[in-house]
Each structure stands twice: as structure tokens, then as C-alpha cells.
Scaffold this active site. Structure first.
Site, short mmCIF file in Angstrom:
data_model
loop_
_atom_site.label_atom_id
_atom_site.label_comp_id
_atom_site.label_asym_id
_atom_site.label_seq_id
_atom_site.Cartn_x
_atom_site.Cartn_y
_atom_site.Cartn_z
N PRO A 267 0.85 -1.19 0.00
CG PRO A 267 0.11 -0.95 2.21
CD PRO A 267 0.87 -1.88 1.30
CD GLU B 94 -2.29 9.05 1.65
OE1 GLU B 94 -3.27 9.67 1.20
OE2 GLU B 94 -1.25 9.60 2.03
CB CYS C 185 0.85 5.28 8.94
SG CYS C 185 0.86 6.90 8.16
CG ASN D 220 7.44 -3.83 3.04
OD1 ASN D 220 7.16 -2.91 3.81
ND2 ASN D 220 7.61 -3.63 1.74
NE ARG E 242 10.81 3.02 -0.59
CZ ARG E 242 11.96 3.13 0.08
NH1 ARG E 242 12.57 4.28 0.13
NH2 ARG E 242 12.47 2.07 0.68
C1 LIG Z 1 4.63 7.35 -0.41
C2 LIG Z 1 4.40 6.16 0.49
C3 LIG Z 1 3.11 5.90 0.93
C4 LIG Z 1 2.87 4.80 1.78
N1 LIG Z 1 1.60 4.53 2.19
C5 LIG Z 1 1.34 3.45 3.00
C6 LIG Z 1 0.02 3.11 3.38
O1 LIG Z 1 -0.97 3.76 3.02
N2 LIG Z 1 -0.13 2.01 4.20
C7 LIG Z 1 0.94 1.26 4.62
O2 LIG Z 1 0.74 0.28 5.36
N3 LIG Z 1 2.19 1.54 4.23
C8 LIG Z 1 2.42 2.61 3.43
N4 LIG Z 1 3.69 2.87 3.02
C9 LIG Z 1 4.78 1.95 3.36
C10 LIG Z 1 4.98 0.91 2.24
O3 LIG Z 1 3.85 0.07 2.14
C11 LIG Z 1 6.23 0.03 2.51
O4 LIG Z 1 6.06 -0.60 3.75
C12 LIG Z 1 7.51 0.84 2.54
O5 LIG Z 1 7.59 1.73 1.45
C13 LIG Z 1 8.75 -0.08 2.55
O6 LIG Z 1 8.78 -0.86 1.39
P1 LIG Z 1 9.77 -0.50 0.16
O7 LIG Z 1 11.15 -0.31 0.74
O8 LIG Z 1 9.64 -1.69 -0.77
O9 LIG Z 1 9.26 0.78 -0.43
C14 LIG Z 1 3.96 3.97 2.19
C15 LIG Z 1 5.24 4.24 1.71
C16 LIG Z 1 5.48 5.32 0.87
C17 LIG Z 1 6.88 5.57 0.37
#
Ligand SMILES: Cc1cc2nc3c(=O)[nH]c(=O)nc-3n(C[C@H](O)[C@H](O)[C@H](O)COP(=O)(O)O)c2cc1C
Length: 317
Positions: free
Chosen positions: A7, A9, A98, A199, A224
Site C-alpha cells: 500500500p 498512500e 504509518c 517488506n 517503491r
Molecule cells: C509514499 C508512500 C506511501 C505509503 N503509504 C502506505 C500506506 O498507506 N499504508 C501502509 O501500510 N504503508 C504505506 N507505506 C509503506 C509501504 O507500504 C512500505 O512498507 C515501505 O515503502 C517499505 O517498502 P519498500 O522499501 O519496498 O518501499 C507507504 C510508503 C510510501 C513511500
């Protein structure tokens, strides 16, 4: 192995989920969070965040999309979780990660990682309320400021009956700074007996393999990295080559077709620029093109630039 689209946002909305699941490799998507305070939200809120509810809770490519809720009141979270599944969500995900100040101030998101008992009460209330055939999953970080409660939190979530747990392997204080501490997930695994999803910081197939090895976890969630490399899930699952830049350009052009259904006039221009900020991490060509694209505000101008760039690529190939 299962791959979940994280997810995000303001970034991964239903249109992005549509694009990425069409490319393939994802077994599940989780929506951006819906903030729950002290009421049962109307159906239109769920439909705005998750239009897929109106097509059987799946993207057009057939990938299930689970609604995510964020809040601190067990009763209201439970009420809204029931509504989510009644509206067609194939389960409910609970956000305990969050880091946003406004959200944490009102006691939602990562701040709950300081309150193990409250985590338990929330998951229990939601699990008790939602029919048993629907999964109730949770997503955590390792902690708020430190990892002192990581294991207790995971145990509480598991004891409360969660179906699975996605672990973003960093604390709230770590923000998004590398590294992600994948070995911590292996530690958690020794203490809980529900499926875990690893994750954080998976940007390539090699990262995914290392993450699986260090977390002792088969299933992973991509955030990302999924935007930086649109076929990342397929490079992991099917050993596909990284999507070539001309194909990415075509994808960016295809994205403009979604504008009609987008909700804001500037939707495409804003979102495509945001996407570029991730593509730049994988494709040097994106950094170059972004310098020209940055100043454009009209979709038609952006589309013209992308078409011209693609034609140039074809001529020089
Ligand atoms: C812009 C942005 C928005 C995010 N929104 C949410 C969200 O709505 N709910 C959630 O559980 N995690 C949210 N996350 C966290 C991501 O789901 C994920 O856990 C985090 O980016 C780490 O994973 P990655 O290193 O693969 O990006 C958000 C992350 C980013 C960068």
C-alpha cells in the site's frame, strides 16, 4: 512464493494497481489506508479508495485487492472492517506502520507499536467481527523508536488471531533509510506461527533473494521498487529481464489513457512526475527526461514529449 504490492498512500492508487497487475507477478494488492476515527464510513469512501470493490474486489487483471484500515479504536475499526468485506473486499488489512505526524498524533499508525495491548485489542475486535473466511492481516514496522517491543507486538497480533503479518523491517525512527533489517523478520518468525511477509528495500531480483534468505520468509511485499521497475515482480518470479526503457515510455503513455477516469484535472501530470521520481532510481534515461518534463503541466504536452522521445529511441535503435 507470493508477492504483494505494498500500500502506498498518494502513489499506488487503483490506476497504478491496474497498470502494475496487468504487467503481472502480484498475488495481492493492499489499498492506501482508510482513516477510521469514530464512525462507520459510508460506502462511497470505500469505493473511492478501492473502486475494485465494484468489480469483485479484484483488479481487471484478476489480482485481489484488500482494503487497509488505519485507526486506534477497536470498535470502529471492527465496524468498518465488516463494512469493507460486505462491500466486497477479500479481507481486511490493518495499518500499524504509518509514520505520518498527523496520524501518529491522533494515536493511529506506527505510534500503536508502543502499545502492545492496544494492538491486541484492535486485531481481536476486527478478527471477532469479520466472518472467519475473510483474512484479517496486519502490517507493522519493527517498532516506533527502537525494537524493544518487536517480538511482543508480533506475538500479540498473532495471539489476537491475525491471518498474516507483513513486516516493514525498519522502525518508525528509521523512516525509509536503508538498510531494511531483514534478519529481524527471521527472529519474529521464531515467535509466531502465522505467515509473515517480508517488506523493505527490495529493488531487484537479487534483493528479493537476499531478503528471502535473511528473513527466512518466502513471501515478500514490494513498495517503491515496484514503481522504480514496473516489472520487478516478474523479474523475481519469472526471471524476466528488466523492462527496457522504450517499453517503460510506452507504459507512461498508456497511463495517460487513465486520465479520463482520474478524479482531478492535473491527475496525469502530477502522477507521472511522481512516478518519474521512482523511475529515476532504476533508469538513467528517466533522470534526463525528467529535466524536460518537470516544467510541463498539461497532459497533452507531456504526451507529446514522451511520443517524441520514444520515436527518437526507435530511430537511434
Ligand atoms: C509514499 C508512500 C506511501 C505509503 N503509504 C502506505 C500506506 O498507506 N499504508 C501502509 O501500510 N504503508 C504505506 N507505506 C509503506 C509501504 O507500504 C512500505 O512498507 C515501505 O515503502 C517499505 O517498502 P519498500 O522499501 O519496498 O518501499 C507507504 C510508503 C510510501 C513511500
Amino acid at each position: 512464493m507470493q508477492i504483494v504490492l505494498a500500500p502506498m498512500e498518494g502513489v499506488v492508487d487503483h490506476l497504478m494497481r491496474e497498470m502494475l497487475t496487468q504487467i503481472g507477478g502480484y498475488d495481492l494488492c493492499v489499498t492506501e489506508f482508510i482513516r477510521i476515527v469514530d464512525q462507520r464510513l459510508p460506502a462511497r469512501v470505500f469505493h473511492r479508495i478501492c473502486p475494485e470493490l465494484q468489480q469483485g474486489g479484484k483488479t481487471l487483471a484478476g489480482t485481489p485487492v484488500r482494503v487497509q484500515l488505519l485507526g486506534q479504536e477497536p470498535h470502529w475499526l471492527a465496524e468498518n472492517a465488516v463494512r469493507a468485506v460486505e462491500l466486497g473486499s477479500p479481507g481486511v488489512d490493518l495499518n500499524f506502520g504509518c509514520p505520518a505526524k498527523a496520524v501518529n498524533k491522533s494515536r493511529g499508525g506506527a505510534v500503536l507499536l508502543k502499545q502492545t495491548e492496544q494492538l491486541y485489542q484492535i486485531v481481536k475486535a476486527v478478527r471477532d467481527a469479520v466472518p472467519v473466511e475473510y483474512p484479517v492481516s496486519a502490517k507493522i514496522r519493527l517498532g516506533y523508536d527502537d525494537t524493544s517491543l518487536t517480538l511482543a507486538n508480533a506475538e500479540a497480533i498473532c495471539a489476537a488471531g491475525a491471518s498474516s503479518l507483513a513486516v516493514h523491517a525498519r522502525t518508525k525512527s528509521d523512516g525509509y533509510r536503508p538498510p531494511a533489517y531483514w534478519p529481524w523478520i527471521a527472529k519474529i518468525k521464531q515467535h509466531v506461527d502465522i505467515p509473515l511477509i517480508a517488506n523493505g528495500e527490495i529493488w531487484s531480483a537479487a534483493d528479493a533473494a537476499l531478503c528471502q534468505q535473511q528473513s527466512h520468509c518466502q513471501d515478500i511485499m514490494l513498495g517503491r521498487g515496484a514503481l522504480a521497475m514496473p516489472n520487478l515482480a516478474q523479474t523475481i518470479k519469472q526471471q524476466q529481464a528488466v523492462m527496457p526503457w522504450p517499453q517503460v515510455l510506452q507504459l507512461l503513455m498508456h497511463y495517460s489513457e487513465f486520465e479520463i477516469t482520474g478524479d482531478k484535472g492535473k491527475y496525469y501530470a502530477n502522477r507521472v512526475k511522481q512516478w518519474f521520481s521512482y523511475l529515476k532510481l532504476q533508469y538513467p534515461q528517466a533522470a534526463c527526461l525528467f529535466k524536460q518534463l518537470r516544467l510541463l503541466t498539461k497532459s497533452t504536452d507531456i504526451l507529446t514529449l514522451l511520443t517524441y522521445t520514444l520515436q527518437q529511441q526507435k530511430t537511434s535503435a
